[in-house]
Design a protein around this motif. Structure first.
Motif, PDB file in Angstrom:
ATOM      1  N   LEU A 206       1.763   6.426  -6.539  1.00 59.89           N
ATOM      2  CA  LEU A 206       2.919   7.505  -6.202  1.00 59.89           C
ATOM      3  C   LEU A 206       2.706   8.995  -7.199  1.00 59.89           C
ATOM      4  CD1 LEU A 206       6.183   5.237  -6.193  1.00 59.89           C
ATOM      5  CD2 LEU A 206       4.997   6.458  -4.222  1.00 59.89           C
ATOM      6  N   ASP A 207       2.141   8.723  -8.236  1.00 58.69           N
ATOM      7  CA  ASP A 207       1.830   9.631  -9.186  1.00 58.69           C
ATOM      8  C   ASP A 207       0.919  10.866  -8.466  1.00 58.69           C
ATOM      9  OD1 ASP A 207       2.261  11.239 -11.386  1.00 58.69           O
ATOM     10  OD2 ASP A 207       0.411  10.682 -12.179  1.00 58.69           O
ATOM     11  N   GLY A 208      -0.096  10.047  -7.637  1.00 58.56           N
ATOM     12  CA  GLY A 208      -0.923  10.866  -7.161  1.00 58.56           C
ATOM     13  C   GLY A 208      -0.853  11.406  -5.504  1.00 58.56           C
ATOM     14  N   ALA A 209       0.322  10.996  -5.068  1.00 56.86           N
ATOM     15  CA  ALA A 209       0.902  11.458  -3.766  1.00 56.86           C
ATOM     16  C   ALA A 209       1.554  12.566  -3.517  1.00 56.86           C
ATOM     17  CB  ALA A 209       1.589  10.195  -2.958  1.00 56.86           C
ATOM     18  N   SER A 210       1.636  13.335  -2.628  1.00 58.52           N
ATOM     19  CA  SER A 210       2.460  14.712  -2.354  1.00 58.52           C
ATOM     20  C   SER A 210       2.639  14.503  -1.014  1.00 58.52           C
ATOM     21  CB  SER A 210       1.449  16.087  -2.891  1.00 58.52           C
ATOM     22  OG  SER A 210       0.496  15.680  -1.929  1.00 58.52           O
ATOM     23  N   GLY A 211       4.029  15.220  -0.806  1.00 57.09           N
ATOM     24  CA  GLY A 211       4.483  15.447   0.551  1.00 57.09           C
ATOM     25  C   GLY A 211       4.970  14.080   0.953  1.00 57.09           C
TER      26      GLY A 211
ATOM     27  N   LEU B  55       7.329   2.439   6.041  1.00 58.89           N
ATOM     28  CA  LEU B  55       8.468   3.222   5.819  1.00 58.89           C
ATOM     29  C   LEU B  55       7.998   4.705   5.451  1.00 58.89           C
ATOM     30  CD1 LEU B  55      10.682   0.606   4.027  1.00 58.89           C
ATOM     31  CD2 LEU B  55      10.648   1.060   6.461  1.00 58.89           C
ATOM     32  N   VAL B  56       8.335   5.650   5.934  1.00 60.55           N
ATOM     33  CA  VAL B  56       8.083   6.736   5.724  1.00 60.55           C
ATOM     34  C   VAL B  56       9.027   7.865   4.988  1.00 60.55           C
ATOM     35  CG1 VAL B  56       7.221   9.062   6.932  1.00 60.55           C
ATOM     36  CG2 VAL B  56       6.444   7.037   7.663  1.00 60.55           C
ATOM     37  N   ILE B  57       8.819   8.136   3.969  1.00 55.96           N
ATOM     38  CA  ILE B  57       9.620   8.895   2.958  1.00 55.96           C
ATOM     39  C   ILE B  57       9.393  10.278   2.870  1.00 55.96           C
ATOM     40  CG2 ILE B  57      10.676   8.950   0.586  1.00 55.96           C
ATOM     41  CD1 ILE B  57       9.769   6.062   0.275  1.00 55.96           C
ATOM     42  N   ARG B  58      10.328  11.106   3.240  1.00 57.29           N
ATOM     43  CA  ARG B  58       9.842  12.580   3.357  1.00 57.29           C
ATOM     44  C   ARG B  58      10.586  13.487   2.071  1.00 57.29           C
ATOM     45  NH1 ARG B  58       7.320  13.645   8.184  1.00 57.29           N
ATOM     46  NH2 ARG B  58       7.844  12.044   9.858  1.00 57.29           N
TER      47      ARG B  58
ATOM     48  N   ALA C 123       0.812  -1.153  -0.084  1.00 52.26           N
ATOM     49  CA  ALA C 123      -0.145   0.156  -0.030  1.00 52.26           C
ATOM     50  C   ALA C 123       0.997   1.363   0.031  1.00 52.26           C
ATOM     51  CB  ALA C 123      -0.698   0.004   1.313  1.00 52.26           C
ATOM     52  N   VAL C 124       0.259   2.354  -0.566  1.00 54.35           N
ATOM     53  CA  VAL C 124       1.151   3.474  -0.800  1.00 54.35           C
ATOM     54  C   VAL C 124       0.051   4.649   0.158  1.00 54.35           C
ATOM     55  CG1 VAL C 124       1.794   5.508  -1.889  1.00 54.35           C
ATOM     56  CG2 VAL C 124       2.314   3.337  -2.526  1.00 54.35           C
ATOM     57  N   ASN C 125       0.533   5.085   1.200  1.00 52.53           N
ATOM     58  CA  ASN C 125      -0.355   6.236   1.966  1.00 52.53           C
ATOM     59  C   ASN C 125      -1.884   5.639   2.055  1.00 52.53           C
ATOM     60  OD1 ASN C 125       1.637   7.798   1.781  1.00 52.53           O
ATOM     61  ND2 ASN C 125       0.721   9.294   0.321  1.00 52.53           N
ATOM     62  N   ARG C 126      -1.934   4.245   2.560  1.00 49.44           N
ATOM     63  CA  ARG C 126      -2.905   3.287   2.759  1.00 49.44           C
ATOM     64  C   ARG C 126      -3.959   2.897   1.507  1.00 49.44           C
ATOM     65  NH1 ARG C 126      -5.416   4.350   8.498  1.00 49.44           N
ATOM     66  NH2 ARG C 126      -3.395   4.321   9.803  1.00 49.44           N
ATOM     67  N   GLN C 127      -3.290   3.358   0.383  1.00 50.17           N
ATOM     68  CA  GLN C 127      -3.945   3.059  -0.873  1.00 50.17           C
ATOM     69  C   GLN C 127      -3.448   1.648  -1.439  1.00 50.17           C
ATOM     70  OE1 GLN C 127      -3.882   5.876  -4.180  1.00 50.17           O
ATOM     71  NE2 GLN C 127      -4.542   4.299  -5.787  1.00 50.17           N
ATOM     72  N   ARG C 128      -4.371   0.669  -1.481  1.00 49.27           N
ATOM     73  CA  ARG C 128      -3.756  -0.834  -1.874  1.00 49.27           C
ATOM     74  C   ARG C 128      -3.420  -0.684  -3.260  1.00 49.27           C
ATOM     75  NH1 ARG C 128      -1.941  -5.096  -2.107  1.00 49.27           N
ATOM     76  NH2 ARG C 128      -2.788  -7.165  -1.487  1.00 49.27           N
ATOM     77  N   ILE C 129      -2.168  -1.399  -3.241  1.00 44.32           N
ATOM     78  CA  ILE C 129      -1.376  -1.740  -4.586  1.00 44.32           C
ATOM     79  C   ILE C 129      -1.146  -3.008  -4.765  1.00 44.32           C
ATOM     80  CG2 ILE C 129      -0.763   0.750  -5.155  1.00 44.32           C
ATOM     81  CD1 ILE C 129       1.823  -1.558  -4.006  1.00 44.32           C
ATOM     82  N   THR C 130      -1.287  -3.696  -5.981  1.00 43.14           N
ATOM     83  CA  THR C 130      -0.970  -5.112  -6.372  1.00 43.14           C
ATOM     84  C   THR C 130      -0.086  -5.178  -7.369  1.00 43.14           C
ATOM     85  OG1 THR C 130      -2.754  -5.073  -7.830  1.00 43.14           O
ATOM     86  CG2 THR C 130      -3.214  -5.608  -5.355  1.00 43.14           C
ATOM     87  N   ASN C 131       0.243  -4.144  -8.099  1.00 47.48           N
ATOM     88  CA  ASN C 131       1.335  -4.303  -9.241  1.00 47.48           C
ATOM     89  C   ASN C 131       1.993  -3.178  -9.579  1.00 47.48           C
ATOM     90  OD1 ASN C 131      -0.477  -2.618 -11.009  1.00 47.48           O
ATOM     91  ND2 ASN C 131      -1.695  -4.349 -11.162  1.00 47.48           N
ATOM     92  N   LEU C 132       2.830  -2.888 -10.516  1.00 50.39           N
ATOM     93  CA  LEU C 132       3.752  -2.061 -10.715  1.00 50.39           C
ATOM     94  C   LEU C 132       3.022  -0.666 -11.417  1.00 50.39           C
ATOM     95  CD1 LEU C 132       6.929  -3.707 -12.283  1.00 50.39           C
ATOM     96  CD2 LEU C 132       6.839  -2.648 -10.018  1.00 50.39           C
ATOM     97  N   THR C 133       1.964  -1.091 -11.997  1.00 52.06           N
ATOM     98  CA  THR C 133       1.177   0.097 -12.845  1.00 52.06           C
ATOM     99  C   THR C 133       0.369   0.762 -11.744  1.00 52.06           C
ATOM    100  OG1 THR C 133       1.035  -1.112 -14.762  1.00 52.06           O
ATOM    101  CG2 THR C 133      -0.584   0.864 -14.241  1.00 52.06           C
ATOM    102  N   GLU C 134      -0.254  -0.031 -10.556  1.00 51.81           N
ATOM    103  CA  GLU C 134      -0.824   0.560  -9.558  1.00 51.81           C
ATOM    104  C   GLU C 134       0.185   1.488  -8.446  1.00 51.81           C
ATOM    105  OE1 GLU C 134      -3.097  -2.348  -7.397  1.00 51.81           O
ATOM    106  OE2 GLU C 134      -4.571  -2.820  -9.058  1.00 51.81           O
ATOM    107  N   PHE C 135       1.382   0.719  -8.507  1.00 52.07           N
ATOM    108  CA  PHE C 135       2.253   1.480  -7.776  1.00 52.07           C
ATOM    109  C   PHE C 135       2.699   2.784  -8.248  1.00 52.07           C
ATOM    110  CE2 PHE C 135       6.849   1.316  -5.816  1.00 52.07           C
ATOM    111  CZ  PHE C 135       6.491   1.727  -4.730  1.00 52.07           C
TER     112      PHE C 135
END
Length: 454
Positions: free
Chosen positions: A431-436, A451-454, A415-427
């Motif tokens: 990430l494209d929709g994440a900020s900060g 793991l927190v990335i700032r 998951a990225v910022n609690r958004q479930r991901i299952t493949n590289l495209t979703e990943f």
């Protein structure tokens, strides 16, 4: 609130509703009586269809893991985590799609973690079922029972469905076997509901309730058009918004399970977004829906097939496309190696491209291609220790940025910022929709961490 349903028999209030069928509307259909003295009825069609819809009872054990506080581990020598096992029972529905082979299709969430699966036919016979395979992201599972005088449902072309077509849901709600409800197709290609990873649902107002999961959605010819999966309801009850997996999508996935024992997901290799009025205006396009291609990955199926950044994909195999999510679901369910015809708008011209899909499980990339902060890590599609699909870290260079952030080989990012991901495209898309700040949910063996990335 979107609900999946696997449940035992529970007490419930009953509401009786009535509907009137207008005879002239159905007079031409073979299963409706044309006799002026008889009332039009779905009964003849249902007599043929209902023997192919089964009840499914499951028993199993659910395992939960809870991390033990550090002070308890230090003072009392407790393990890092506490494991609890709880037995469960559940009821659902299924559909016989091949009488000769004894194939029964249902939802993955109906039989997930089940140790024992029992299939009961409408004539009272019971069979122990074997799970041949399942796909968590599309919520499809394939079972096999002894092929003894079974009835199967013929498959319809779900791509030919239209909003307003009459449909009938058959299933096992609340343990009430062989329950039939009717309605219409309310919408097509529904996605963005956060029910699962791959969403391309038929929406219907035919009543679907707990226990209907895995049951049949049929047309008035008694052909299977969908597998009932979930409803939208604030209290878990039917409010006239139900969702079914299209029969064409189900068939593509089941064929892969039969051939390979698993789903080998297809991959196009693009990043993009939905087309809306603003984007259409910016791209000087008259089309306000479809899938906009913002980036084509190097050496991908898309690049080899001739797709370019700025293209708008408006149809897949001649079927009109509504959104990027719909494209992703269709591509993933078609399977690796499938040839797909894409209709594309490019600088105002419509062109057709033929693309042979990659195998999502074979694609391996460097993390820096997606997130520069994770330079030094290599990523590929994989599964964690519990069988959940995600992004596996196949290698981490020593003293690299990825290593300093704490990534380790065999970690699985789920998951990225609690958004479930299952493949590289979703990943990539997450990430494209994440900020900060970016929080990666990582499964390491039986332990889950962030793991927190700032």
């Amino acid at each position: 609130m979107i609900k999946h349903f696997r449940t035992g028999l529970i007490a419930t209030g009953l509401t009786i509703c009535a509907a009137t069928l207008v005879a002239p509307t159905y007079a031409a259909l073979p299963f409706f009586s044309s006799d002026k003295d008889e009332v039009p009825s779905l009964a003849p069609m249902l007599q043929e269809a209902t023997p192919a819809v089964v009840s499914i009872a499951v028993e199993g054990t659910q395992t939960s893991r809870q991390r033990v506080p550090e002070m308890f581990r230090y003072f009392f020598g407790a393990p890092q985590e506490q494991v609890q096992e709880r037995p469960f029972r559940g009821l659902g529905s299924g559909v016989i799609i091949d009488a000769e082979e004894g194939y029964v299709v249902t939802n993955n969430h109906v039989v997930d973690n089940a140790d024992e699966i029992t299939v009961k036919l409408n004539d009272g016979r019971e069979f122990k079922a074997k799970k041949l395979g399942a796909d968590e992201q599309s919520d499809i599972a394939l079972l096999k029972i002894d092929p003894e005088d079974l009835t199967e449902l013929p498959l319809a072309d779900s791509d030919a469905l239209l909003v307003g077509d009459f449909v009938v849901a058959i299933g096992n709600p609340f343990g009430l076997s062989q329950t039939v409800t009717s309605g219409i197709v309310s919408a097509l290609s529904r996605s963005g509901l956060n029910i699962g990873g791959l969403e391309d649902f038929i929406q219907t107002d035919a009543a679907i309730n707990r226990g209907n999961s895995g049951g049949a959605l049929v047309n008035l010819k008694g052909e299977l058009v969908g597998i009932n999966t979930a409803i939208f309801g604030p209290n878990g009850g039917n409010v006239g918004i139900g969702f079914a997996i299209p029969s064409n999508m189900m068939k593509r996935l089941v064929d892969q399970i039969i051939e390979f024992g698993e789903v080998r997901r297809g991959l196009l290799g693009i990043l993009g977004s939905d087309v809306d009025a603003g984007l259409a205006e910016a791209m000087n396009s008259d089309i306000n829906k479809g899938a906009f291609v913002s980036e084509v990955q190097p050496d991908s199926a898309a690049e080899k097939g001739g797709l370019e950044a700025g293209d708008i994909i408006i149809a897949v195999n001649g079927k009109e496309l509504n959104s990027f999510r719909e494209l992703r679901a269709k591509v993933a369910s078609m399977g690796a190696g499938a040839e797909v015809e894409l209709t594309v708008l490019r600088r105002g011209d419509s062109i057709d491209l033929k693309v042979v899909l990659d195998d999502a499980s074979d694609v391996q990339i460097t993390a820096a291609e997606i997130l520069p902060a994770l330079e030094g890590a290599t990523l590929a599609a994989g599964t964690d220790a519990r069988g959940n699909a995600g992004i596996e870290v196949t290698d981490v260079e020593r003293n690299s940025p990825a290593a300093r952030f704490g990534l380790q080989p065999e970690d699985v990012i789920v998951a990225v910022n609690r958004q479930r991901i299952t493949n590289l495209t979703e990943f990539r898309n997450a990430l494209d929709g994440a900020s900060g700040v970016i929080a990666l949910n990582v499964n390491r063996g039986s332990t889950s961490l962030y793991l927190v990335i700032r």
